[in-house]
Design a protein around this motif. Structure first.
Motif, PDB file in Angstrom:
ATOM      1  N   THR A 231       0.813  -1.219   0.000  1.00  0.00           N
ATOM      2  CA  THR A 231       0.000   0.000   0.000  1.00  0.00           C
ATOM      3  C   THR A 231       0.844   1.265   0.000  1.00  0.00           C
ATOM      4  OG1 THR A 231      -0.110   0.014   2.430  1.00  0.00           O
ATOM      5  CG2 THR A 231      -1.860  -1.162   1.259  1.00  0.00           C
ATOM      6  N   GLY A 232       2.120   1.145   0.373  1.00  0.00           N
ATOM      7  CA  GLY A 232       2.956   2.333   0.470  1.00  0.00           C
ATOM      8  C   GLY A 232       2.582   3.223   1.632  1.00  0.00           C
ATOM      9  N   ASP A 233       1.962   2.641   2.666  1.00  0.00           N
ATOM     10  CA  ASP A 233       1.495   3.425   3.818  1.00  0.00           C
ATOM     11  C   ASP A 233       1.813   2.637   5.086  1.00  0.00           C
ATOM     12  OD1 ASP A 233      -0.474   5.851   4.538  1.00  0.00           O
ATOM     13  OD2 ASP A 233      -0.944   4.153   5.848  1.00  0.00           O
ATOM     14  N   PRO A 234       2.162   3.308   6.190  1.00  0.00           N
ATOM     15  CA  PRO A 234       2.459   2.578   7.436  1.00  0.00           C
ATOM     16  C   PRO A 234       1.245   1.878   8.043  1.00  0.00           C
ATOM     17  CG  PRO A 234       2.532   4.945   7.810  1.00  0.00           C
ATOM     18  CD  PRO A 234       2.453   4.752   6.320  1.00  0.00           C
ATOM     19  N   LEU A 235       0.036   2.310   7.698  1.00  0.00           N
ATOM     20  CA  LEU A 235      -1.235   1.699   8.120  1.00  0.00           C
ATOM     21  C   LEU A 235      -1.514   1.842   9.616  1.00  0.00           C
ATOM     22  CD1 LEU A 235      -1.197  -1.568   5.964  1.00  0.00           C
ATOM     23  CD2 LEU A 235      -2.339   0.597   5.470  1.00  0.00           C
ATOM     24  N   LEU A 236      -0.534   1.476  10.469  1.00  0.00           N
ATOM     25  CA  LEU A 236      -0.718   1.554  11.918  1.00  0.00           C
ATOM     26  C   LEU A 236       0.504   2.255  12.498  1.00  0.00           C
ATOM     27  CD1 LEU A 236      -3.141   0.378  13.531  1.00  0.00           C
ATOM     28  CD2 LEU A 236      -1.638  -1.478  14.259  1.00  0.00           C
ATOM     29  N   VAL A 237       0.280   3.335  13.262  1.00  0.00           N
ATOM     30  CA  VAL A 237       1.394   4.107  13.810  1.00  0.00           C
ATOM     31  C   VAL A 237       1.186   4.290  15.314  1.00  0.00           C
ATOM     32  CG1 VAL A 237       1.866   5.335  11.665  1.00  0.00           C
ATOM     33  CG2 VAL A 237       0.221   6.296  13.287  1.00  0.00           C
ATOM     34  N   ARG A 238       2.278   4.548  15.995  1.00  0.00           N
ATOM     35  CA  ARG A 238       2.211   4.726  17.448  1.00  0.00           C
ATOM     36  C   ARG A 238       1.601   6.080  17.811  1.00  0.00           C
ATOM     37  NH1 ARG A 238       3.638   1.016  20.534  1.00  0.00           N
ATOM     38  NH2 ARG A 238       5.052  -0.652  19.881  1.00  0.00           N
ATOM     39  N   SER A 239       0.814   6.061  18.890  1.00  0.00           N
ATOM     40  CA  SER A 239       0.246   7.290  19.436  1.00  0.00           C
ATOM     41  C   SER A 239       0.199   7.136  20.946  1.00  0.00           C
ATOM     42  CB  SER A 239      -1.153   7.548  18.879  1.00  0.00           C
ATOM     43  OG  SER A 239      -1.738   8.686  19.482  1.00  0.00           O
ATOM     44  N   GLY A 240       1.112   7.787  21.650  1.00  0.00           N
ATOM     45  CA  GLY A 240       1.197   7.585  23.089  1.00  0.00           C
ATOM     46  C   GLY A 240       1.639   6.165  23.388  1.00  0.00           C
ATOM     47  N   THR A 241       0.851   5.469  24.199  1.00  0.00           N
ATOM     48  CA  THR A 241       1.189   4.084  24.557  1.00  0.00           C
ATOM     49  C   THR A 241       0.503   3.072  23.657  1.00  0.00           C
ATOM     50  OG1 THR A 241      -0.627   4.043  26.164  1.00  0.00           O
ATOM     51  CG2 THR A 241       1.555   4.693  26.970  1.00  0.00           C
ATOM     52  N   GLY A 242      -0.303   3.540  22.716  1.00  0.00           N
ATOM     53  CA  GLY A 242      -1.037   2.618  21.852  1.00  0.00           C
ATOM     54  C   GLY A 242      -0.721   2.835  20.387  1.00  0.00           C
ATOM     55  N   MET A 243      -1.573   2.257  19.531  1.00  0.00           N
ATOM     56  CA  MET A 243      -1.427   2.361  18.084  1.00  0.00           C
ATOM     57  C   MET A 243      -2.729   2.905  17.506  1.00  0.00           C
ATOM     58  SD  MET A 243       1.638   0.959  17.428  1.00  0.00           S
ATOM     59  CE  MET A 243       1.684   0.300  15.768  1.00  0.00           C
ATOM     60  N   VAL A 244      -2.609   3.667  16.435  1.00  0.00           N
ATOM     61  CA  VAL A 244      -3.796   4.186  15.754  1.00  0.00           C
ATOM     62  C   VAL A 244      -3.635   3.971  14.259  1.00  0.00           C
ATOM     63  CG1 VAL A 244      -4.321   5.928  17.503  1.00  0.00           C
ATOM     64  CG2 VAL A 244      -2.795   6.504  15.620  1.00  0.00           C
ATOM     65  N   PRO A 245      -4.744   3.728  13.538  1.00  0.00           N
ATOM     66  CA  PRO A 245      -4.651   3.566  12.085  1.00  0.00           C
ATOM     67  C   PRO A 245      -4.486   4.912  11.394  1.00  0.00           C
ATOM     68  CG  PRO A 245      -6.919   3.341  12.811  1.00  0.00           C
ATOM     69  CD  PRO A 245      -6.092   3.484  14.054  1.00  0.00           C
ATOM     70  N   THR A 246      -3.787   4.906  10.277  1.00  0.00           N
ATOM     71  CA  THR A 246      -3.635   6.120   9.476  1.00  0.00           C
ATOM     72  C   THR A 246      -4.923   6.381   8.705  1.00  0.00           C
ATOM     73  OG1 THR A 246      -2.793   4.918   7.556  1.00  0.00           O
ATOM     74  CG2 THR A 246      -1.169   5.631   9.208  1.00  0.00           C
ATOM     75  N   ASP A 247      -5.024   7.557   8.098  1.00  0.00           N
ATOM     76  CA  ASP A 247      -6.190   7.872   7.279  1.00  0.00           C
ATOM     77  C   ASP A 247      -6.328   6.873   6.127  1.00  0.00           C
ATOM     78  OD1 ASP A 247      -6.763   9.989   8.893  1.00  0.00           O
ATOM     79  OD2 ASP A 247      -5.989  11.522   7.526  1.00  0.00           O
ATOM     80  N   ALA A 248      -5.190   6.502   5.535  1.00  0.00           N
ATOM     81  CA  ALA A 248      -5.233   5.536   4.433  1.00  0.00           C
ATOM     82  C   ALA A 248      -5.760   4.190   4.911  1.00  0.00           C
ATOM     83  CB  ALA A 248      -3.833   5.367   3.828  1.00  0.00           C
ATOM     84  N   ALA A 249      -5.360   3.783   6.122  1.00  0.00           N
ATOM     85  CA  ALA A 249      -5.831   2.508   6.668  1.00  0.00           C
ATOM     86  C   ALA A 249      -7.341   2.525   6.875  1.00  0.00           C
ATOM     87  CB  ALA A 249      -5.121   2.201   7.979  1.00  0.00           C
ATOM     88  N   LEU A 250      -7.840   3.617   7.427  1.00  0.00           N
ATOM     89  CA  LEU A 250      -9.285   3.727   7.648  1.00  0.00           C
ATOM     90  C   LEU A 250     -10.048   3.707   6.330  1.00  0.00           C
ATOM     91  CD1 LEU A 250      -9.321   6.425  10.482  1.00  0.00           C
ATOM     92  CD2 LEU A 250      -9.772   3.969  10.710  1.00  0.00           C
ATOM     93  N   ALA A 251      -9.458   4.300   5.284  1.00  0.00           N
ATOM     94  CA  ALA A 251     -10.105   4.292   3.966  1.00  0.00           C
ATOM     95  C   ALA A 251     -10.119   2.895   3.364  1.00  0.00           C
ATOM     96  CB  ALA A 251      -9.376   5.252   3.029  1.00  0.00           C
ATOM     97  N   LEU A 252      -9.134   2.068   3.727  1.00  0.00           N
ATOM     98  CA  LEU A 252      -9.058   0.700   3.197  1.00  0.00           C
ATOM     99  C   LEU A 252      -9.932  -0.288   3.967  1.00  0.00           C
ATOM    100  CD1 LEU A 252      -5.196   0.445   2.619  1.00  0.00           C
ATOM    101  CD2 LEU A 252      -6.953   0.473   0.841  1.00  0.00           C
ATOM    102  N   LEU A 253     -10.343   0.081   5.180  1.00  0.00           N
ATOM    103  CA  LEU A 253     -11.068  -0.862   6.040  1.00  0.00           C
ATOM    104  C   LEU A 253     -12.375  -1.331   5.407  1.00  0.00           C
ATOM    105  CD1 LEU A 253     -11.305  -2.367   8.711  1.00  0.00           C
ATOM    106  CD2 LEU A 253     -12.318  -0.320   9.714  1.00  0.00           C
ATOM    107  N   GLY A 254     -13.184  -0.395   4.910  1.00  0.00           N
ATOM    108  CA  GLY A 254     -14.469  -0.758   4.303  1.00  0.00           C
ATOM    109  C   GLY A 254     -14.311  -1.679   3.115  1.00  0.00           C
ATOM    110  N   PRO A 255     -13.464  -1.329   2.120  1.00  0.00           N
ATOM    111  CA  PRO A 255     -13.262  -2.232   0.982  1.00  0.00           C
ATOM    112  C   PRO A 255     -12.735  -3.602   1.383  1.00  0.00           C
ATOM    113  CG  PRO A 255     -12.452  -0.037   0.472  1.00  0.00           C
ATOM    114  CD  PRO A 255     -12.809  -0.021   1.912  1.00  0.00           C
ATOM    115  N   ALA A 256     -11.839  -3.649   2.380  1.00  0.00           N
ATOM    116  CA  ALA A 256     -11.296  -4.937   2.822  1.00  0.00           C
ATOM    117  C   ALA A 256     -12.398  -5.814   3.403  1.00  0.00           C
ATOM    118  CB  ALA A 256     -10.191  -4.716   3.857  1.00  0.00           C
TER     119      ALA A 256
END
Length: 308
Positions: free
Chosen positions: A38-63
């Motif tokens: 995808t050319g995108d990190p998809l999941l990145v660190r935020s504080g002590t957890g992980m959050v999906p990138t905008d590209a990841a959220l856009a891919l969730l529905g089609p997946a």
């Protein structure tokens, strides 16, 4: 696609591995491939957890749509495909409250393991943040078991059992010591314990019925762990109002007693709900029949009769 969908939904590689029945290194390897594709990190660190990138959220529905379409085309639950429970392999996602009977889920798991050992079971609680309608539509949940005064009309519905409503109290409660004083007024003025609502602001079936009668009760304790409530009753003067079948399992095991409700509540009805996407599936029909059979055996079987 399954790894992509699960990692984004769980926001954790370790939780995704548990849900997929895989290992963290295997999921990490697949996530690395997905990042390359995808050319995108998809999941990145935020504080002590992980959050999906905008590209990841856009891919969730089609997946998720691709997964549902693949399941329809090739999955073991496909309508019209020969179904043998002993040979099938698929993941069943079941969301259930624990109000019906503390033995329901353990008995159901044992039954499914005996007759369909290839089914992987994922049991989900019905909690305040669980939008079961959306989860059924998205395929995150296959069947929901619970009790509703008015079940949602847009879903398929199968009635499981009907149970009388009673009160469970500690054996030191005034309703036990002085039954004649256990009036409607005393009942409504007592301190009650009730389950956490299935969604914010939603009344349970007991409070919904009371509201229709223009009455309210005083809820002193809300608890998301319904199976722990009976142990809270002795010495607390709390009142639990629920189905008789649930209460019977604790009489004799804890210092609690069943007393009649001064108010006459309609029987508590339990249902299983499912979405149109699984309605014609042979495997899902078999599972729903197993759920129905186990629920009714708990009411009609010798163990229930002995307790009554």
């Amino acid at each position: 696609m399954r790894v992509l969908s699960t990692v984004i939904s769980e926001r954790s590689v370790s939780r995704a591995a548990l849900r997929l029945g895989s290992t963290q290194p295997q999921v990490s390897t697949q996530l690395k491939r997905l990042r390359s594709l995808t050319g995108d990190p998809l999941l990145v660190r935020s504080g002590t957890g992980m959050v999906p990138t905008d590209a990841a959220l856009a891919l969730l529905g089609p997946a998720q749509r691709l997964l549902r379409e693949a399941e329809t085309l090739f999955g073991p639950t496909r309508a019209g495909r020969r179904f043998d429970p002993a040979d099938t392999e698929f993941t069943l996602n079941l969301a259930a409250s624990d109000y019906l009977d503390p033995r329901f889920l353990p008995t159901l798991v044992t039954r499914l393991r005996e007759r369909a050992p290839g089914i992987r079971l994922a049991l989900h609680p019905l909690t305040g943040d669980a939008d079961y309608r959306t989860k059924l539509a998205l395929g995150e949940v296959d069947v929901v078991v619970g009790n509703w005064m008015r079940p949602p009309g847009e879903l398929h519905l199968g009635r499981l059992i009907s149970d009388d409503v009673v009160c469970l109290v500690g054996d030191d409660h005034p309703a036990v010591r002085s039954p004649k004083s256990w009036t409607v007024e005393r009942y409504l003025a007592s301190d009650h314990v009730a389950p956490t609502p299935l969604h914010p602001g939603a009344p349970g079936v007991i409070d919904e019925y009371l509201s229709l009668q223009g009455q309210t009760r005083r809820i002193a304790v809300r608890c998301a762990h319904f199976g722990l409530v009976p142990a809270m009753l002795p010495g607390s003067r709390l009142v639990l109002t629920t189905g008789k079948l649930f209460c019977l399992r604790y009489v004799g095991r804890l210092p609690v007693r069943i007393v009649p409700c001064p108010l006459r509540f309609p029987p508590m009805a339990y249902y299983q709900l499912w979405h149109d996407r699984t309605h014609a599936s042979a495997a899902q029909r078999w599972v729903r029949e197993a759920i129905r059979t186990v629920a009714r055996e708990l009411v009609d079987g010798p163990a229930a009769g002995a307790l009554q």
